[in-house]
Design an enzyme around this catalytic site. Structure first.
Site, mmCIF file in Angstrom:
data_model
loop_
_atom_site.group_PDB
_atom_site.id
_atom_site.type_symbol
_atom_site.label_atom_id
_atom_site.label_comp_id
_atom_site.label_asym_id
_atom_site.label_seq_id
_atom_site.Cartn_x
_atom_site.Cartn_y
_atom_site.Cartn_z
ATOM 1 N N HIS A 1 -4.319 -4.315 0.536
ATOM 2 C CA HIS A 1 -3.991 -4.862 1.855
ATOM 3 C C HIS A 1 -4.425 -6.326 1.948
ATOM 4 O O HIS A 1 -5.342 -6.671 2.708
ATOM 5 C CB HIS A 1 -4.685 -4.058 2.953
ATOM 6 C CG HIS A 1 -4.000 -2.789 3.311
ATOM 7 N ND1 HIS A 1 -2.800 -2.751 3.996
ATOM 8 C CD2 HIS A 1 -4.339 -1.492 3.071
ATOM 9 C CE1 HIS A 1 -2.435 -1.492 4.179
ATOM 10 N NE2 HIS A 1 -3.344 -0.710 3.624
ATOM 11 N N CYS B 1 0.819 -1.214 0.000
ATOM 12 C CA CYS B 1 0.000 0.000 0.000
ATOM 13 C C CYS B 1 0.858 1.271 0.000
ATOM 14 O O CYS B 1 1.557 1.521 -0.963
ATOM 15 C CB CYS B 1 -1.005 -0.030 1.152
ATOM 16 S SG CYS B 1 -2.404 1.103 0.873
ATOM 17 N N GLU C 1 -3.091 -8.585 3.524
ATOM 18 C CA GLU C 1 -2.797 -9.103 4.861
ATOM 19 C C GLU C 1 -3.901 -8.810 5.865
ATOM 20 O O GLU C 1 -3.888 -9.346 6.990
ATOM 21 C CB GLU C 1 -1.473 -8.512 5.366
ATOM 22 C CG GLU C 1 -1.542 -7.122 5.971
ATOM 23 C CD GLU C 1 -1.663 -5.987 4.956
ATOM 24 O OE1 GLU C 1 -1.673 -4.813 5.384
ATOM 25 O OE2 GLU C 1 -1.768 -6.254 3.735
#
EC number: 2.3.1.31
Length: 306
Positions: free
Chosen positions: A237, A142, A239
């Site tokens: 994102h 990001c 994760e």
């Protein structure tokens, strides 16, 4: 294989409850195994949450991984105790003479600030220089990806009319049979995004050293890579936990900010209904492919050769 983490790291209990094999650095010393050395430059304010998210993904592969957590010393963190940073984190000064198989540079909620005005950007530039000379492959996430594209390739970010917020469909726009990072990817896959800025596709395409591996019709380029595979840039994102977007949404609501409901996230687009977390398979595959094909199978056995 286990992931090697510092003793008493708060993420340990969560990871063990999820049956992710973790061992302490002390125990790992007594094993005759050369683990992958991965540095995580954690720029997110909720450090423990981000540690857990990334360690979960790194611990889900059959390769032993040893972690060093890094933070910028020139930034005062308001959301984590100094004790936690002193106990578990290092700075670039502590590792400047080391070599790493891989590095992850996280996002940060500073994308509406000019890069040069971010209080730790000079230090981050030192870290990014280090990633070129002392790290075999670096994964940027990001804002970390935007900062690296700006610093390494002079590609600036652009402010969006409104925040990109939600879970979006992506597709591969290159022959995935020729790209190891994309092995096993579905033709269409989903990724969370939460950002106020973007990097334009046409700006990336002007740089011959870069390739766009995957993108979204709604939110633009997603996976960008240098042609030698040593720099990977992820604009979303993957994760994120299932509840992260929900937490961000209600945080902004409680602060009185105007925030739209995250797209494609709540059932029937209703925050009172269950959320749909449909990106975890992609996230695990992305991280395992990076570690396996871009780090483990390519990095020299001797750290000196990196």
């Amino acid at each position: 294989m286990p992931i090697v983490i510092p003793k008493d790291l708060p993420a340990t209990e969560t990871l063990e409850n999820e049956n992710i094999f973790v061992i302490t650095e002390h125990r790992a010393i007594h094993q005759d195994i050369r683990p992958l050395k991965i540095a995580i430059v954690n720029l997110m304010p909720k450090k423990i949450e981000t540690e857990t998210q990334l360690l979960r993904l790194l611990g889900n592969i059959p390769i032993q991984v040893s972690i060093d957590l890094i933070h910028p010393k020139t930034h005062h963190s308001k959301n984590i105790s100094e004790k936690h940073l002193l106990s578990f984190y290092k700075t670039i000064d502590d590792i400047k003479n080391e070599k790493f198989d891989g590095m992850i540079i996280t996002g940060a909620p500073v994308e509406q600030i000019a890069f040069e005005d971010v209080d730790y950007f000079q230090e981050l530039k030192t870290i990014m220089d280090f990633s070129v000379t002392n790290v075999f492959s670096t994964l940027h996430i990001c804002w970390g990806a935007q900062a690296a594209l700006y610093y390494h390739y002079n590609i600036n970010k652009n402010i969006l009319p409104k925040k990109v917020f939600g879970v979006f469909s992506h597709h591969i726009n290159i022959n995935k049979g020729t790209v190891k990072l994309l092995r096993g990817f579905d033709d269409k896959f989903y990724v969370p995004h939460s950002r106020h800025t973007e990097v334009k596709k046409e700006d990336i395409e002007k740089v011959p050293e870069l390739e766009i591996f995957a993108e979204s019709n709604e939110v633009g380029p997603y996976i960008i890579a240098s042609k030698n595979g040593r720099q990977i840039f992820i604009t979303g994102h993957p994760e994120y936990d299932a509840n992260t977007l929900k937490s961000e949404y209600y945080r902004d609501i409680n602060l009185g900010k105007h925030i739209e409901i995250p797209k494609n996230y709540f059932k029937n687009n209703n925050p009172r209904e269950e959320l749909i977390a449909n990106w975890r398979g992609h996230a695990n595959l992305l991280f395992s492919n990076w570690l396996n094909y871009y780090v483990y199978q390519e990095t020299p056995y001797s750290y000196i050769s990196i």
